[in-house]
Design an enzyme around this catalytic site. Structure first.
Site, PDB file in Angstrom:
ATOM      1  CE  LYS A  83      -4.061   1.601   2.702  1.00 19.29           C
ATOM      2  NZ  LYS A  83      -4.999   1.680   4.108  1.00 19.29           N
TER       3      LYS A  83
ATOM      4  CB  SER B  27      -8.384   3.613   3.035  1.00 17.38           C
ATOM      5  OG  SER B  27      -7.315   3.004   3.498  1.00 17.38           O
TER       6      SER B  27
ATOM      7  CB  SER C 173      -8.340   0.993   5.896  1.00 21.99           C
ATOM      8  OG  SER C 173      -9.327   1.987   5.678  1.00 21.99           O
TER       9      SER C 173
END
Lengths: 95, 482
Positions: free
Chosen positions: B76, B151, B175
């Site tokens: 990420k 997210s 997330s």
């Protein structure tokens, strides 16, 4: 809780944000809606309840005060938008 | 079958017998990304050259092999990688090249996985749909008109699309778990403090935690094993013994005590989502686990408390983005204050500004007690709910998200509705406890996530329960048709 454009301007100043008139209007509405929802918390009596800042039983973390290698000035400046003589360059602070 | 559908132990066996090379694994990853990422948009930055070079080095490696040897991975984009652009999906950091590796990146390097690139996300991890990426949205591999969740949307979508063997995400209020649910993969949020956050760009420091996204529970156990552990560079890192997670995957849940909180099955939770979760409960019953309905009475206050706390912490954490040391700087500022204001206003997207504003308001003079402190007190009540249930139960079982993946644009203009999507994941975040989302079937062709929450630092039981369910079902083997 109703947030006015004036409130938005005050908070934007604290947050170092510059907002357009349209953004201010939109945020006044959206923040009002969110804060009205947050008022739900007032249904709960929290008198005498300890606040939780984080969940771990860890408080101050100390280490020996000894010199260790740290970031070089050269590396620290690699992402600087502007630099001069090994420093971050910014506009004049004093007028 | 894709190479990435093989079990880790089978891949390692084949590597050992030279039936397979790391270069082949990495090429398969790069090929799949090349063929599918135009549709999905999971990646923001590729490191093709670096991955190929590392694959060659690993193929020549004769020493002892790391736990994740040769496995192509995506990270990420809020986890810093030395020399590999890290943007947090924000224009503010569009050209930011980190000068060090995050703690988890160093750990992955010693476990010898191969990082192929950096994964898209909601800007600064703020959002639940990945529509807040300031570069481009991510699309759900199961239906590209739908969001992948967020997210960590890129992290979940890339695993679901078979682009990487595993990925790392971060979870502040759901997330990792919510996108894992929407994309039909496994996502684990570890206990707060189990995994070092050194080098994770901070959003809400009292909540943020890094964890794995994988295609099955066994892989989640291996990746967690590789990244867990104390790091003195993160002062909130817990100094606890790390068990051998894979050895907890016994398949046995006989006598396991499951709590089913009624608040997670109420209004707003889709009927089919409830059905899938109740079917999962039947599976546990058939394996000899016992369950009981319980109440976590403060659940309905968790979302409000969370958005005040997380936004407050974000407003403080994001003060560092001032246009002086890194990131964008606006042209021709009149003075220093003007430089701060304009750089931040040009660099941040709408959701980030909204949360900074909300958080600044909640912390501002006259409102601190009414909002921030009140939310911290409610957090205590939410945590006590869990403490009480865990006195009598081993795990808590619930849906991961109230619905399946929604369409892009459907909720974009309504922040409060968007925030309510997090209602099932936020309580565990506030309590700091481990929680995993695993696939438990489909609803109208879209994946549903089953959430298993556990006691602090008891990832072993969470993984054991998840793995036993997976072993008795086929849901985790479903793949989207791309």
């Amino acid at each position: 809780m109703s947030i006015t454009v004036k409130d938005v301007e005050h908070v934007a100043n604290l947050a170092r944000l510059e907002l357009s008139e349209a953004e201010k209007d939109r945020l006044a509405g959206q923040l009002s809606t969110i804060l009205e929802y947050a008022d739900k918390l007032n249904e709960l009596d929290t008198n005498g309840i300890e606040p939780t800042s984080h969940v771990l039983p860890i408080y101050n973390v100390m280490r020996e005060d000894e010199v260790r290698p740290s970031l070089s000035a050269e590396k620290a400046l690699l992402n600087a938008p502007e630099e001069e003589d090994g420093h971050f360059r910014v506009p004049a602070v004093m007028e | 079958m894709s190479l990435f559908d093989m079990r880790l132990s089978d891949i390692h066996n084949r590597l050992h017998h030279k039936d397979l090379s790391v270069s082949e694994l990495v090429d398969a990853s790069l090929k799949q990304i090349g063929e599918t990422d135009g549709k999905i948009g999971a990646f923001l930055t590729m490191d093709e050259a670096g991955a190929k070079k590392q694959a060659g080095e690993l193929d020549a490696w004769t020493g002892e092999r790391g736990l994740l040897f040769g496995l192509p991975a995506g990270i990420k984009d809020n986890i810093v990688t030395e020399g590999l652009r890290t943007t947090c999906a924000s224009q503010f950091l569009a050209n930011y090249n980190p000068i060090y590796d995050a703690g988890v990146v160093t750990k992955l390097k010693s476990a010898q996985s191969v990082t192929v690139g950096k994964l898209n996300m909601d800007e600064f991890a703020m959002g639940g749909s990945n529509e807040n990426s300031s570069f481009h949205p991510v699309r759900n591999p199961w239906d590209t008109s739908r969001v992948p969740g967020g997210s960590s949307g890129g992290s979940a979508a890339s695993v679901a699309a078979g682009q990487v063997y595993f990925s790392l995400g971060s979870d502040t209020g759901g997330s990792i778990r919510q996108p894992a649910a929407y994309c039909g993969v496994v996502g684990l949020k570890p206990t707060y403090g189990l995994v070092s956050r050194y080098g994770l760009v901070a959003f809400a420091s009292s909540l943020d935690q890094i964890g794995p996204i994988t295609k099955n529970v066994e892989d989640a156990a291996y990746v967690l094993q590789a990244i867990a552990g104390h790091d003195e560079r993160d002062s909130t890192s817990a100094n606890v013994d790390i068990p051998d997670y894979a050895s907890s995957l016994t398949g046995d849940v006989k006598g396991l005590r499951i709590a089913v909180p009624k608040e997670y099955f109420g209004e707003g939770v889709d009927t089919q989502v409830k059905e899938r979760v109740l079917e999962a409960l039947k599976v546990y019953e058939s394996m000899g686990a016992v369950w009981e309905e319980v109440s976590l009475p403060h659940t309905e206050y968790a979302v409000a408390a969370y958005y005040l706390l997380a936004s407050s912490e974000a407003s403080s954490n994001l003060a560092r983005f001032d246009g002086v040391r890194y990131g964008v700087r606006s042209e021709n500022p009149a003075n220093l204050l003007d430089l701060y204001r304009r750089s931040r206003s040009d660099g941040f997207g709408a959701e980030v500004k909204r949360r900074i504003m909300l958080g600044t308001y909640a912390l501002s003079s006259g409102y601190y007690d009414a909002y921030y402190k009140k939310a911290q007190q409610v957090r205590t009540l939410v945590k006590r709910d869990f403490d009480q249930v865990f006195e009598r139960f081993d795990i808590i079982l619930a849906p991961t998200a109230p619905t399946t993946a929604f369409k892009l644009g459907e909720q974009a203009d309504d922040p409060l509705t968007m925030y309510m999507n997090d209602i099932c994941t936020i309580p565990a975040s506030l309590a700091g406890i481990p929680a995993i989302s695993i696939p438990c079937g489909l609803a109208e062709g879209l994946p549903v996530g089953l959430q298993i929450m556990g006691k602090p630092f008891d990832e072993a039981t969470v993984l054991r329960a998840a793995h036993a369910y997976e072993g008795n079902t086929e849901h985790h083997k479903l793949r989207p048709a791309l």
